[in-house]
Design an enzyme around this catalytic site. Structure first.
Site, mmCIF file in Angstrom:
data_model
loop_
_atom_site.group_PDB
_atom_site.id
_atom_site.type_symbol
_atom_site.label_atom_id
_atom_site.label_comp_id
_atom_site.label_asym_id
_atom_site.label_seq_id
_atom_site.Cartn_x
_atom_site.Cartn_y
_atom_site.Cartn_z
ATOM 1 N N LYS A 227 0.836 -1.221 0.000
ATOM 2 C CA LYS A 227 0.000 0.000 0.000
ATOM 3 C C LYS A 227 0.862 1.260 0.000
ATOM 4 C CE LYS A 227 -1.921 -1.034 3.959
ATOM 5 N NZ LYS A 227 -1.151 -2.271 4.283
ATOM 6 N N ARG B 86 -9.005 1.184 9.694
ATOM 7 C CA ARG B 86 -8.659 -0.224 9.938
ATOM 8 C C ARG B 86 -9.714 -0.933 10.756
ATOM 9 N NH1 ARG B 86 -2.655 0.435 9.343
ATOM 10 N NH2 ARG B 86 -1.757 -1.569 9.720
ATOM 11 N N ARG C 161 11.915 -6.000 4.200
ATOM 12 C CA ARG C 161 11.804 -4.531 4.129
ATOM 13 C C ARG C 161 12.880 -3.849 4.973
ATOM 14 N NH1 ARG C 161 6.159 -1.763 5.275
ATOM 15 N NH2 ARG C 161 6.328 -2.976 7.193
ATOM 16 N N ARG D 197 12.054 -2.376 10.576
ATOM 17 C CA ARG D 197 11.018 -1.979 11.546
ATOM 18 C C ARG D 197 10.894 -3.036 12.635
ATOM 19 N NH1 ARG D 197 5.707 -0.015 8.281
ATOM 20 N NH2 ARG D 197 4.751 -1.330 9.854
ATOM 21 N N ARG E 250 0.007 -9.397 13.106
ATOM 22 C CA ARG E 250 -0.558 -8.317 12.284
ATOM 23 C C ARG E 250 -1.502 -8.886 11.224
ATOM 24 N NH1 ARG E 250 4.832 -5.763 10.464
ATOM 25 N NH2 ARG E 250 3.597 -4.391 9.143
#
Ligand code: AP5
Length: 217
Positions: free
Chosen positions: A13, A88, A127, A160, A171
């Site tokens: 996203k 969310r 990431r 992260r 998550r």
């Protein structure tokens, strides 16, 4: 135009939103980025959000809605807004409708990005982000030229804290339990809704994303 990018963590996203926001000169509202900035700045919101984010849980709705309301207050009506990672929950979606209504706006398009869990887990595990300029890389798909260093500003890249296996699993569960009901929320509300297969290259996904946005504009 008000656009919502919906989809599980790591589906891409943010990558798509940054690109479209540049092209449309739109305001990109990523609640995740705003919360991380609040943590870096050591604000009260940042302190309150920390334990939820590190555990892969959602930050309480009222904190998020206050954050979004404040952030939108200075955005003129004609400027397109891209929401990334917000809303969310159903309560956040209802809260957003109220905030938009106060300024005569509404949600124009919801785009759902979809990919299998294996793809998502690989993307999140790989990431790396630049804490200075915000550039995002991926050790598997889009590595920096010099390992561990940002191409743009040379700063050391970071992983992260919520991109670790146990938190990624949580998550994904939280997405299924609390966020995926938004698909029927928006479909039932009759809002324009597009699904995009995000398990393809960034450019291919972006091509379909942009087409959907052009049709809705
Ligand atoms: P947030 O920061 O919003 O995280 P998220 O939704 O989990 O989404 P991500 O940022 O992890 O992924 P993304 O879909 O943007 O993927 P990206 O483009 O980076 O939220 C973090 C936390 O904050 C939440 O867990 C919660 O605690 C809290 N929070 C935030 N908003 C909240 C809200 N509204 N309510 C309550 N709590 C909230 O891509 C991922 C990787 O894949 C990158 O390395 C990228 O380079 C790569 N990649 C992207 N696209 C492709 C592609 N097509 N091919 C190959 N690689 C790709």
């Amino acid at each position: 135009m008000v656009l919502i990018l919906l989809g599980p963590p790591g589906v891409g996203k943010g990558t798509q939103a940054v690109r479209l926001a540049e092209e449309l000169r739109a305001v990109h509202v990523s609640t995740g980025d705003l919360l991380r900035a609040a943590r870096r700045d050591g604000t009260e919101l940042g302190r309150r959000a920390q334990k939820y984010m590190d555990a892969g849980e959602l930050v309480p709705d009222h904190l998020i809605l206050d954050l979004v309301r404040d952030h939108l207050a200075g955005v003129p009506n004609g400027v397109p807004v891209l929401f990334d990672g917000f809303p969310r929950t159903t309560a956040q979606a209802e809260g957003l409708d109220q905030v938009l209504e106060q300024s005569g706006r509404r949600v124009d398009l919801v785009v759902l990005f979809e990919a299998p869990d294996e793809t998502i887990v690989k993307r999140l595990g790989g990431r790396r982000s630049c804490p200075q300029c915000g550039a995002v890389y991926n050790v598997h798909f889009s590595p920096p030229t010099v390992e561990g260093r940002c191409d743009r500003c040379g700063s050391p890249l970071q992983q992260r804290p919520d991109d670790v296996p146990a938190t990624i699993t949580r998550r994904l569960e939280v997405y299924r339990e609390q966020t995926s009901p938004l698909v029927s929320f928006y479909e039932d509300a009759g809002v324009a809704f597009e699904r995009i297969r995000a398990d393809r290259g960034v450019d291919e996904v972006y091509g379909d994303f942009k087409k959907s946005v052009e049709v809705a504009r």
